[in-house]
Design a protein around this motif. Structure first.
Motif, short mmCIF file in Angstrom:
data_model
loop_
_atom_site.label_atom_id
_atom_site.label_comp_id
_atom_site.label_asym_id
_atom_site.label_seq_id
_atom_site.Cartn_x
_atom_site.Cartn_y
_atom_site.Cartn_z
N ALA A 115 0.83 -1.21 0.00
CA ALA A 115 0.00 0.00 0.00
C ALA A 115 0.86 1.26 0.00
O ALA A 115 0.54 2.25 -0.68
N TYR A 243 -2.51 9.50 -0.56
CA TYR A 243 -3.20 8.40 0.08
C TYR A 243 -4.63 8.16 -0.41
O TYR A 243 -5.17 7.08 -0.19
N ARG A 244 -5.22 9.13 -1.06
CA ARG A 244 -6.61 8.95 -1.50
C ARG A 244 -6.68 7.85 -2.54
O ARG A 244 -5.85 7.75 -3.44
N ASP A 245 -7.70 7.02 -2.41
CA ASP A 245 -7.99 5.97 -3.40
C ASP A 245 -6.93 4.88 -3.47
O ASP A 245 -6.81 4.17 -4.48
N ILE A 246 -6.13 4.73 -2.40
CA ILE A 246 -5.14 3.65 -2.34
C ILE A 246 -5.76 2.48 -1.59
O ILE A 246 -6.06 2.59 -0.40
N PRO A 247 -5.96 1.34 -2.23
CA PRO A 247 -6.52 0.19 -1.53
C PRO A 247 -5.64 -0.23 -0.34
O PRO A 247 -4.42 -0.20 -0.42
N ASP A 248 -6.29 -0.58 0.74
CA ASP A 248 -5.62 -1.14 1.92
C ASP A 248 -4.71 -0.13 2.64
O ASP A 248 -3.92 -0.53 3.50
#
Length: 280
Positions: A115, A243-248
């Motif tokens: 991530a 960090y926006r829209d980063i899975p996990d």
């Protein structure tokens, strides 16, 4: 996910990154690499992703050090060891500290590193020289070194954004320390000793801040405190672009938190410290 997430992530990434400055094995590694004295090792290792740059580049990107302090170390540092040696030295030494201090580090790496690397890949680089230079380094083969490098890269992303905020508000490097110290009670001498500013420099910066109504004879004013709140809020906002829209990414924060606490509570990073970070 709001901007508070960026602040929470900074609080866990900062101690993981900061072992490179404070852990005895890290400072010893810089000395063994050939750098003369703590500050030569610091300036060389942190700037090494940029290449064998001169003092002006470090003055611009590090922002809050007295230029004379930088020039005592750079460019002489590059006559003792290359940036490539500095990069290998810093990541290997920092990885060793994390391996020694963080229980079940392998599990933390498995949970958090993908991530973090996704955040790095998607984060905007324009205007962020230290971030972009760290982003473009090869990923270390050692997973612990890769985790440290990811924490470092995202830490520099936030720092580059903070410098932009200070510039936008007309706050220079010394003034930033004076304002922070007045607001938090952090000892003035720590900042002066670790950033190369003299008492005369400090007094002049205080006078400039007083002329703007940010300080008065009793300390920081409401205007000054509101400016600091704005600076920190805007820094968080800019940091959130990674960090926006980063899975996990929330799971990564959860995994990194006990690791950061283990480092912070080990004594490897002192508090208070000249980075302005508080213990997690």
């Amino acid at each position: 996910m709001d901007n508070d997430f960026a602040r929470a992530m900074w609080r866990v990434l900062e101690p993981l990154h900061a072992v490179t400055y404070f852990a005895p094995s890290c400072t010893a590694a810089n000395k063994a690499a050939g750098f003369r004295g703590y500050w030569m090792g610091y300036f060389a290792a942190r700037s090494a992703p940029l290449g064998a740059v001169g003092p002006g580049v470090i003055e611009a990107t590090f922002y809050n050090f007295h230029p004379a302090m930088i020039r005592r170390a750079i460019p002489d540092a590059w006559t003792f060891a290359t940036p490539e040696i500095a990069l290998t030295t810093r990541s290997t030494a920092a990885a060793g500290v994390l391996q020694a201090l963080v229980p079940d580090l392998a599990a933390v790496i498995d949970e958090a590193l993908p991530a973090l690397q996704a955040a790095i890949a998607g984060a905007p680089a324009p205007g962020r020289a230290l971030f972009a230079a760290n982003r473009d380094l090869p990923t270390p083969a050692d997973p612990a070194a890769a985790l440290w490098q990811a924490a470092t890269t995202l830490r520099e992303h936030r720092g580059d954004g903070h410098v932009g905020c200070l510039l936008a508000e007309g706050i220079d490097g010394c003034e930033a320390h004076v304002l922070f110290s007045a607001d938090t009670g952090a000892p003035e001498q720590m900042w002066r000793d670790n950033r190369g500013w003299t008492e005369t420099d400090w007094a002049a910066a205080r006078n400039r801040l007083q002329a703007r109504g940010l300080l008065d004879d009793s300390g920081i004013t409401d205007t000054g405190r509101n400016l600091r709140i704005h600076l920190e809020s805007r820094t968080d906002e800019l940091a959130m672009t990674a960090y926006r829209d980063i899975p996990d990414i929330a799971a990564a924060l959860a995994a990194l938190t006990p690791a950061a606490k283990a480092v912070a509570h080990s004594g490897a990073v002192p508090y208070p410290n000249p980075m302005g970070a508080n213990p997690i």
